[in-house]
Design a protein around this motif. Sequence first.
Motif, PDB file in Angstrom:
ATOM      1  N   GLN A 266      96.537  70.394  93.437  1.00 29.25           N
ATOM      2  CA  GLN A 266      97.016  71.727  93.821  1.00 29.25           C
ATOM      3  C   GLN A 266      98.278  71.641  94.666  1.00 29.25           C
ATOM      4  O   GLN A 266      99.184  72.475  94.532  1.00 29.25           O
ATOM      5  N   ASP A 267      98.378  70.640  95.526  1.00 33.19           N
ATOM      6  CA  ASP A 267      99.597  70.447  96.313  1.00 33.19           C
ATOM      7  C   ASP A 267     100.685  69.806  95.461  1.00 33.19           C
ATOM      8  O   ASP A 267     101.850  70.206  95.515  1.00 33.19           O
ATOM      9  N   ARG A 268     100.323  68.841  94.645  1.00 37.64           N
ATOM     10  CA  ARG A 268     101.316  68.151  93.828  1.00 37.64           C
ATOM     11  C   ARG A 268     101.956  69.079  92.797  1.00 37.64           C
ATOM     12  O   ARG A 268     103.115  68.890  92.417  1.00 37.64           O
ATOM     13  N   LEU A 269     101.224  70.087  92.359  1.00 38.31           N
ATOM     14  CA  LEU A 269     101.770  71.021  91.375  1.00 38.31           C
ATOM     15  C   LEU A 269     102.880  71.897  91.958  1.00 38.31           C
ATOM     16  O   LEU A 269     103.625  72.534  91.210  1.00 38.31           O
ATOM     17  N   THR A 270     102.995  71.946  93.271  1.00 41.11           N
ATOM     18  CA  THR A 270     104.086  72.715  93.883  1.00 41.11           C
ATOM     19  C   THR A 270     105.398  71.942  93.869  1.00 41.11           C
ATOM     20  O   THR A 270     106.449  72.511  94.142  1.00 41.11           O
ATOM     21  N   ARG A 271     105.350  70.649  93.547  1.00 38.87           N
ATOM     22  CA  ARG A 271     106.540  69.792  93.578  1.00 38.87           C
ATOM     23  C   ARG A 271     107.117  69.694  92.165  1.00 38.87           C
ATOM     24  O   ARG A 271     106.602  68.958  91.336  1.00 38.87           O
ATOM     25  N   ARG A 272     108.180  70.462  91.934  1.00 43.70           N
ATOM     26  CA  ARG A 272     108.642  70.640  90.555  1.00 43.70           C
ATOM     27  C   ARG A 272     110.026  70.099  90.271  1.00 43.70           C
ATOM     28  O   ARG A 272     110.571  70.332  89.200  1.00 43.70           O
ATOM     29  N   SER A 273     110.607  69.397  91.188  1.00 48.37           N
ATOM     30  CA  SER A 273     111.973  68.930  90.969  1.00 48.37           C
ATOM     31  C   SER A 273     111.984  67.496  90.456  1.00 48.37           C
ATOM     32  O   SER A 273     111.011  66.753  90.588  1.00 48.37           O
ATOM     33  N   GLY A 274     113.126  67.124  89.891  1.00 49.51           N
ATOM     34  CA  GLY A 274     113.311  65.745  89.445  1.00 49.51           C
ATOM     35  C   GLY A 274     112.321  65.329  88.370  1.00 49.51           C
ATOM     36  O   GLY A 274     111.978  66.084  87.463  1.00 49.51           O
ATOM     37  N   LYS A 275     111.845  64.100  88.492  1.00 50.15           N
ATOM     38  CA  LYS A 275     110.934  63.550  87.481  1.00 50.15           C
ATOM     39  C   LYS A 275     109.458  63.808  87.804  1.00 50.15           C
ATOM     40  O   LYS A 275     108.577  63.422  87.033  1.00 50.15           O
TER      41      LYS A 275
ATOM     42  N   PRO B 284     107.510  66.546  87.769  1.00 49.33           N
ATOM     43  CA  PRO B 284     106.707  67.278  86.780  1.00 49.33           C
ATOM     44  C   PRO B 284     106.396  66.440  85.545  1.00 49.33           C
ATOM     45  O   PRO B 284     105.300  66.536  84.990  1.00 49.33           O
ATOM     46  N   HIS B 285     107.359  65.633  85.113  1.00 45.37           N
ATOM     47  CA  HIS B 285     107.149  64.792  83.930  1.00 45.37           C
ATOM     48  C   HIS B 285     106.044  63.773  84.193  1.00 45.37           C
ATOM     49  O   HIS B 285     105.203  63.533  83.323  1.00 45.37           O
ATOM     50  N   ARG B 286     106.075  63.175  85.386  1.00 45.40           N
ATOM     51  CA  ARG B 286     105.037  62.190  85.717  1.00 45.40           C
ATOM     52  C   ARG B 286     103.673  62.863  85.859  1.00 45.40           C
ATOM     53  O   ARG B 286     102.647  62.300  85.490  1.00 45.40           O
ATOM     54  N   LEU B 287     103.693  64.090  86.391  1.00 46.70           N
ATOM     55  CA  LEU B 287     102.437  64.786  86.627  1.00 46.70           C
ATOM     56  C   LEU B 287     101.728  65.137  85.314  1.00 46.70           C
ATOM     57  O   LEU B 287     100.496  65.157  85.249  1.00 46.70           O
ATOM     58  N   LEU B 288     102.507  65.405  84.272  1.00 47.40           N
ATOM     59  CA  LEU B 288     101.909  65.702  82.977  1.00 47.40           C
ATOM     60  C   LEU B 288     101.088  64.530  82.451  1.00 47.40           C
ATOM     61  O   LEU B 288     100.182  64.712  81.631  1.00 47.40           O
TER      62      LEU B 288
ATOM     63  N   GLN C 263     114.114  69.817  81.505  1.00 43.33           N
ATOM     64  CA  GLN C 263     115.098  69.406  82.515  1.00 43.33           C
ATOM     65  C   GLN C 263     115.729  70.617  83.178  1.00 43.33           C
ATOM     66  O   GLN C 263     115.958  70.632  84.391  1.00 43.33           O
ATOM     67  N   GLN C 264     115.997  71.653  82.374  1.00 44.57           N
ATOM     68  CA  GLN C 264     116.586  72.868  82.922  1.00 44.57           C
ATOM     69  C   GLN C 264     115.621  73.552  83.892  1.00 44.57           C
ATOM     70  O   GLN C 264     116.025  74.014  84.975  1.00 44.57           O
ATOM     71  N   LEU C 265     114.362  73.578  83.526  1.00 47.80           N
ATOM     72  CA  LEU C 265     113.369  74.185  84.402  1.00 47.80           C
ATOM     73  C   LEU C 265     113.265  73.425  85.721  1.00 47.80           C
ATOM     74  O   LEU C 265     113.132  74.033  86.793  1.00 47.80           O
ATOM     75  N   SER C 266     113.351  72.112  85.659  1.00 44.38           N
ATOM     76  CA  SER C 266     113.282  71.309  86.878  1.00 44.38           C
ATOM     77  C   SER C 266     114.481  71.566  87.773  1.00 44.38           C
ATOM     78  O   SER C 266     114.355  71.646  88.993  1.00 44.38           O
ATOM     79  N   ARG C 267     115.667  71.698  87.168  1.00 45.10           N
ATOM     80  CA  ARG C 267     116.875  71.961  87.965  1.00 45.10           C
ATOM     81  C   ARG C 267     116.786  73.322  88.651  1.00 45.10           C
ATOM     82  O   ARG C 267     117.169  73.470  89.816  1.00 45.10           O
ATOM     83  N   HIS C 268     116.273  74.314  87.921  1.00 43.31           N
ATOM     84  CA  HIS C 268     116.121  75.641  88.525  1.00 43.31           C
ATOM     85  C   HIS C 268     115.135  75.606  89.693  1.00 43.31           C
ATOM     86  O   HIS C 268     115.356  76.236  90.728  1.00 43.31           O
ATOM     87  N   ALA C 269     114.059  74.839  89.515  1.00 40.59           N
ATOM     88  CA  ALA C 269     113.057  74.736  90.579  1.00 40.59           C
ATOM     89  C   ALA C 269     113.634  74.063  91.810  1.00 40.59           C
ATOM     90  O   ALA C 269     113.303  74.419  92.946  1.00 40.59           O
ATOM     91  N   GLN C 270     114.521  73.072  91.594  1.00 43.12           N
ATOM     92  CA  GLN C 270     115.112  72.361  92.718  1.00 43.12           C
ATOM     93  C   GLN C 270     116.126  73.218  93.442  1.00 43.12           C
ATOM     94  O   GLN C 270     116.274  73.136  94.662  1.00 43.12           O
ATOM     95  N   ALA C 271     116.819  74.085  92.697  1.00 42.35           N
ATOM     96  CA  ALA C 271     117.892  74.880  93.286  1.00 42.35           C
ATOM     97  C   ALA C 271     117.373  76.066  94.106  1.00 42.35           C
ATOM     98  O   ALA C 271     117.977  76.440  95.105  1.00 42.35           O
ATOM     99  N   ARG C 272     116.291  76.627  93.663  1.00 41.70           N
ATOM    100  CA  ARG C 272     115.808  77.841  94.332  1.00 41.70           C
ATOM    101  C   ARG C 272     114.996  77.502  95.582  1.00 41.70           C
ATOM    102  O   ARG C 272     114.473  76.405  95.746  1.00 41.70           O
ATOM    103  N   HIS C 273     114.918  78.455  96.475  1.00 44.23           N
ATOM    104  CA  HIS C 273     114.070  78.302  97.659  1.00 44.23           C
ATOM    105  C   HIS C 273     112.662  78.729  97.264  1.00 44.23           C
ATOM    106  O   HIS C 273     112.436  79.908  96.957  1.00 44.23           O
ATOM    107  N   ASN C 274     111.782  77.780  97.243  1.00 42.34           N
ATOM    108  CA  ASN C 274     110.423  78.068  96.782  1.00 42.34           C
ATOM    109  C   ASN C 274     109.613  78.704  97.908  1.00 42.34           C
ATOM    110  O   ASN C 274     109.398  78.101  98.944  1.00 42.34           O
TER     111      ASN C 274
END
Length: 450
Positions: A360-369, A371-375, A416-427
């Motif tokens: 549940q905590d790890r799913l909040t971390r969406r930048s970089g690689k 999300p790919h590792r989490l899958l 990759q685009q989704l990850s970049r958007h997640a990194q750019a925005r203030h979550n």
Amino acid sequence: MLTRQQEALPLQPVVLERDQHGISRRQISENALKVLYRLNKSGFEAYLVGGGVRDLLLGRQPKDFDIATSATPEQVKQLFSNSRLVGRRFRLAHILFGRDIIEVATFRGHHHQVNNSKDMSSQSSQGMLLRDNVYGTIEEDAERRDFSVNALYYNIADFSVVGFSNGLADLEARRLELIGDPETRYREDPVRMIRAVRFAAKLGLTISPRTEAPIRELAPLLSDIPAARLFEETLKLLLAGYGLETYRTLQHYGLFAPLFPEAAEVIGQGDNNYGRFLELALTNTDERIAQDMRVTPAFLYAALLWGPVEIRTQQFMHEGGLSYYDAFMMAMDEVLGRQVKSVAIPRRFSSVVRDIWMLQDRLTRRSGKRPHRLLEHPKFRAGYDFLLLRAELNPQLKELAEWWTEFQLANPVDRQQLSRHAQARHNQFGDESSKPRKRPRRRPRKKKEV
């Protein structure tokens, strides 16, 4: 006619001849029939008994076929080379046909009787039966059954159905009646109280007033039952496809708290949001079972104990000044440690419960690689499904849940685009991956000695 309050011989048995009931041998498993036929040909009485007969009369297909016989466990073992004797409290024979197990029990007698059995019954000071290997007749066995709708016997000798203690009439009336004095029977085995709830929910039966009367007062006796046995019982309670109704009935009779004290305490404090979350999880589980989809006890236990873990985490952070991660780890250990004293959750499930919570905590971390590792995480799907449930009651998690749904369906470029958007925005949900990472301090190199 004897009243139900009297502890005497069961009511005169009612016999339905072969043409008076709808049970066909085609509905009974081939292996159960093999056991019944061999016992009968060897000169022993042999009956299909209890839930199997009850379900067949209700038009349901039983999952298990249990057998009652006049043969002792040792005699059964002599007849079947593929058998083994199990149990100390109740000595049983298991006949093994690959993965299929046919359970064979000898007719039980009254525990106050004296016979030639080497292993006599004994009771605790509370009236609970500790040993019960006293054998008797089919009439005595019927008296020892818990509910009248389970005092039903299918006779392989003439294919008739024999019902004791008004069992056939109670089944027709959809009424759940305990055989004998309810308080005495519950004290003998407190698990009968939660069995009453399970049968009522599963079969759509109404618990009779006399059967339900002592339950609230005697509910604390469940604390005397071994935690390992209660784990098996809770699986039957909550993973039979009627979990939501069963949960509400357990609460009604005060039986939920002895089983899940941590969860009951949170709900008792007026945390209605957590109560709704738990009911949502049970509804989801019931729907999956109805659709023949896979369910795991770990997911349900994760939901049952999520509220206590969240509360203890906040308490550890506030009282001890701990970081979220440290407080969360301590909360998990404490809640699980307390719960296993009531209902023992095997490690193979508790480890999955921990994985679901930590995801549940790890799913909040969406930048970089990340999300790919989490899958690739073996429990990702369970963690994701848990997040979806939480998001149904917490609007702040809705965007996060939708993001992960989209991420799973996206192609590599879009991911990759989704990850970049997640990194750019203030979550706004506390996504720590959007915070700049501090570079680790480099240690100075040691000078070589001359």
